[in-house]
Design an enzyme around this catalytic site. Structure first.
Site, PDB file in Angstrom:
ATOM      1  N   TYR A  11       0.823  -1.219   0.000  1.00  0.00           N
ATOM      2  CA  TYR A  11       0.000   0.000   0.000  1.00  0.00           C
ATOM      3  C   TYR A  11       0.856   1.269   0.000  1.00  0.00           C
ATOM      4  CZ  TYR A  11      -0.266  -0.472   5.277  1.00  0.00           C
ATOM      5  OH  TYR A  11      -0.043  -0.629   6.620  1.00  0.00           O
ATOM      6  N   GLU A  12       0.204   2.367  -0.421  1.00  0.00           N
ATOM      7  CA  GLU A  12       0.868   3.657  -0.653  1.00  0.00           C
ATOM      8  C   GLU A  12       1.953   3.554  -1.728  1.00  0.00           C
ATOM      9  OE1 GLU A  12      -0.704   5.943   0.488  1.00  0.00           O
ATOM     10  OE2 GLU A  12      -1.808   4.946   2.086  1.00  0.00           O
ATOM     11  N   GLY A  13       1.759   2.682  -2.676  1.00  0.00           N
ATOM     12  CA  GLY A  13       2.690   2.524  -3.788  1.00  0.00           C
ATOM     13  C   GLY A  13       3.595   1.338  -3.575  1.00  0.00           C
TER      14      GLY A  13
END
Length: 597
Positions: free
Chosen positions: A442-444
Site C-alpha cells: 500500500y501507498e505505492g
C-alpha cells in the site's frame, strides 16, 4: 503468549541527538518548545502508552479483527481498540505535530516520528487509524480553504473526527487516470459524489462519530487521464460551511476486505451514492493534493516496516538467549546446562545481526527524512529549503521501499530464529510476518517506488537529490580523512559513492537509447541506493558513538554492527549492480504468450 514490545528508547535518543543533532536543528528552525526535556518526555510517555495500552491489544486485534454489520454498514473494531483511541486523544497525541493554529501542539515531525515507530511496533493495525488522519491533515493544511481548515481540520487534529484517503477503485490502482468516480456540481456550491472506492483504510469504524473522506473524482467536463482528477471532502455526516453537523451523508461501507494480516485495521469498500462533498483546491488539480497525502504516507509506511522489524528482532533476541539447542561448534559455552543457547550458533547470529544492522541503520535513515520535512517547512534559508526538498524527494521512495522490504526480511529472519515455534501462533511471530507484507504494497508498491526514484528523481529531475546525498558523503569522508579509527568505513564509503555515481550515469545513458532500461534497472537501482545510503548512516553512527559519552559497550556494539553491515550486507550492492549491467534484454526478450498457459 504472543510477542512483547519494549520501546528502544536508548537507540531512538542516539539517532535523534547523537547522529542527527535534533536539539540544534529544532532551535535553528524556531521550534522553541521542542527542547530536549520536552522531547524526552514525549519519548517516555509514548513508550508507556504503547507498551501498556497498545501492545497488549495486538494479538486480540489479529485474532478477532473488525466486524461488519451488513444491515447498517457499521464496522466494529476489535475489543479495546476504541478505548485505546480515547486514551490516545486524551493524552493529546492526535495533534502532536499538527500546527498550533488548528489546535495541534506544533512539534517537529522529527520529534513525533519515534512515537509513530512505537505505535507501528506495538500495534500496526490500530496505528492505521491515526495514520490516515495525519494524511488528511497534511492535505487540508496545504490545499484546503480557510473555512475548510476551520470546519474539518480542527476536529481531526483534536481527535474528535478521523480522516481517510479514498483513491483506489477496483479497476484503478496505480494508474489513477482510469478512475470513474463522478462529481456533479450543485446549485449550492457543493458537489454530488458517486462511485465506489476499495482498500480504504479506516473507512468505517466506531472510534468517532464522523469520518472525513478525501475523495478523488472527476468533474463532468474533466479532461481524460490524471489531468482530469479533482479532490473532494466528503464527510460521513453532512457538515455545513459553518460547521453544523447534519444528517447522515450518502456514504456507506459496502464490505470489509478479508486480508492476510492487519486484521484489526478496517479496510473497507466505500460506496458514494450522490454524497455531498466540497472541492479542495482548483478543479482538475486533485493530483497535487493527493501527492501531499501520499508522500507523507509513504514515509509513514516506511516506519511501519521499521517498527515491525524491531518488535520481531526483540522477541527473536530474547528467544535466542533462552532457547537451548546443541553445543557451540567451538566447544560448550554454557557447560552447566544441557545445551548452549542458540545465540552462540553462527547462522542465528547472522540473522540477528542482519536485523540489528537494518533496523538501527534504517532508523537513522527514516528519522533523517523526517528532519528534511521540518527543514522544508520551517527553515528561513531558501537555499537550505531547496536542497532539503530535493533530498527529501530522492530519499522518500528509498525509505518507503527499503524499510518495508527489510521489514519483511527481518520478520522472517526473526520467525526463523524460533524454528517451528515461530510458525505457530503462540509466540506471535507469524502475525508480525503477515502484517509486514502489506507495507510493501500500500501507498505505492516497491516497483512503483523504484520507478519514481529512477524515472522521476534521477531521469526527469537529473539526479539533483542524489547529488546532495553524494555531497553529504564527500563532506563526511573529508571530515574524517585523518581519523584512523574511521578509515575502515570511510575508505569503502568513498569508493561506493564513486560507483553509485557511475552506475547512475550508466542507467541514464542506456535509457536514452531504450526507455525500457529505466524499468528494467529501477528495482535494483533502488536497493543499491538503499544499501549505499545505509552505509553512510552506519559510518555516521560509528563516528557519533565515538564522539559521545555513551558507555563503552554501546560504542563497541555500534562499531561491531557497522562492521557486520559493511562485510555481510553491503556486498548485496555488487549483485544489484551486476543485474543492472545485464540491461533490459533478459527481462524484455520473452514474448508475453511464451510465459506459459
Amino acid at each position: 503468549m504472543g510477542s512483547s514490545y519494549r520501546a528502544p528508547l536508548d537507540d531512538m535518543r542516539f539517532a535523534l541527538y547523537d547522529v542527527l543533532g535534533a536539539e540544534t536543528l529544532f532551535a535553528q528552525l524556531g521550534f522553541t518548545d521542542a527542547t530536549r526535556d520536552v522531547v524526552d518526555a514525549i519519548l517516555d510517555e509514548g513508550a508507556r502508552f504503547n507498551e501498556n495500552v497498545l501492545a497488549p491489544l495486538n494479538e486480540i486485534g489479529d485474532r478477532v479483527g473488525c466486524t461488519y454489520d451488513k444491515a447498517t454498514g457499521d464496522v466494529r473494531t476489535p475489543p479495546g481498540f476504541r478505548e485505546a483511541y480515547a486514551k490516545f486523544v486524551e493524552g493529546g497525541w492526535s495533534g502532536l505535530v499538527s500546527p498550533v493554529e488548528f489546535g495541534g501542539q506544533g512539534m517537529p515531525h522529527l520529534a513525533g516520528l519515534p512515537l509513530k515507530e512505537m505505535i507501528d511496533a506495538a500495534n500496526l493495525a490500530w496505528g492505521n487509524f491515526p495514520l490516515l488522519s495525519h494524511g488528511a491533515t497534511e492535505a487540508l493544511v496545504h490545499h484546503g480553504e480557510a473555512w475548510q481548515r476551520e470546519v474539518f481540520l480542527k476536529p481531526i487534529v483534536d481527535g474528535r473526527w478521523t480522516g481517510t484517503m479514498c483513491l483506489t477503485e477496483s479497476h484503478c490502482g496505480t494508474d489513477l487516470g482510469l478512475l470513474k468516480t463522478r462529481a456533479e456540481p450543485q446549485a449550492d456550491g457543493t458537489y454530488s459524489i458517486t462511485g465506489t472506492k476499495i482498500f480504504i483504510t479506516a473507512g468505517e469504524h466506531d472510534f468517532t462519530d464522523n469520518i472525513v473522506h478525501l475523495v478523488l473524482a472527476r468533474l463532468p467536463d474533466a479532461p481524460a487521464g490524471v489531468k482530469g482528477i479533482s479532490l473532494f471532502i466528503v464527510p460521513k455526516m453532512q457538515v455545513s460551511r459553518d460547521g453544523v453537523v447534519g444528517q447522515r451523508n450518502a456514504v456507506r461501507c459496502g464490505a470489509l476486505e478479508h486480508k492476510m494480516g492487519i486484521h484489526g485495521s478496517a479496510t473497507c469498500v466505500i460506496n458514494f451514492d450522490g454524497a455531498q462533498g466540497y472541492l479542495i483546491g482548483a478543479p482538475n488539480k486533485g493530483l497535487i493534493a493527493m501527492f501531499t497525502m501520499m508522500n507523507t504516507a509513504r514515509l509513514a509506511v516506511g516506519l511501519q516496516g521499521l517498527g515491525l522489524s524491531d518488535r520481531a528482532y526483540q522477541n527473536a533476541l530474547r528467544y535466542a538467549r533462552e532457547r537451548l539447542q546443541m553445543r557451540s561448534l567451538s566447544g560448550p559455552k554454557a557447560p552447566d546446562k544441557p545445551a548452549d543457547p542458540i545465540i552462540v550458533h553462527p547462522d542465528v547470529r547472522r540473522m540477528l545481526l542482519t536485523c540489528k544492522a537494518l533496523i538501527e541503520g534504517g532508523r537513522v535513515l527514516g528519522y533523517h527524512a523526517a528532519s528534511l520535512v521540518d527543514i522544508t517547512s520551517h527553515s528561513t534559508d531558501e537555499a537550505q529549503r531547496t536542497e532539503a526538498d530535493a533530498l527529501l524527494g530522492f530519499v522518500t521512495p528509498i525509505v518507503k521501499a527499503c524499510l518495508t522490504e527489510w521489514g519483511v526480511e527481518c520478520t522472517y529472519h526473526a520467525m526463523q530464529c524460533f524454528g517451528g515455534h515461530g510458525y505457530i501462533a503462540e509466540h506471535g511471530m507469524e502475525q508480525l510476518a503477515r502484517d509486514a507484507r502489506i507495507t510493501t504494497l500500500y501507498e505505492g508498491t516497491t516497483g512503483i517506488q523504484a520507478l519514481d526514484l529512477v524515472g522521476r528523481k534521477i531521469m526527469q529531475q537529473q539526479g539533483v537529490g542524489l547529488r546532495v546525498f553524494l555531497g553529504m558523503i564527500d563532506a563526511f569522508c573529508r571530515e574524517h580523512a585523518s581519523n584512523e579509527a574511521m578509515a575502515e568505513f570511510t575508505g569503502p564509503l568513498r569508493e561506493l559513492a564513486n560507483d553509485w555515481q557511475a552506475l547512475t550515469m550508466q542507467v541514464g545513458q542506456r535509457a536514452v537509447g531504450n526507455a525500457e532500461e529505466v524499468g528494467a534497472a529501477s528495482y535494483d537501482y533502488l536497493f543499491y541506493s538503499g544499501y549505499a545510503a545505509l552505509a553512510y548512516w552506519w559510518a555516521r553512527s560509528v563516528a557519533a558513538a565515538d564522539a559521545s559519552d555513551r558507555p563503552a559497550a554501546f560504542k563497541q556494539a555500534k562499531r561491531d554492527t557497522a562492521r557486520f553491515y559493511f562485510a555481510r550486507v553491503l556486498p548485496r550492492t555488487k549483485a544489484h549492480a551486476a543485474m543492472i549491467a545485464s540491461g533490459a534484454g533478459p527481462v524484455m526478450a520473452m514474448a508475453a504468450d511464451a510465459f506459459g498457459d
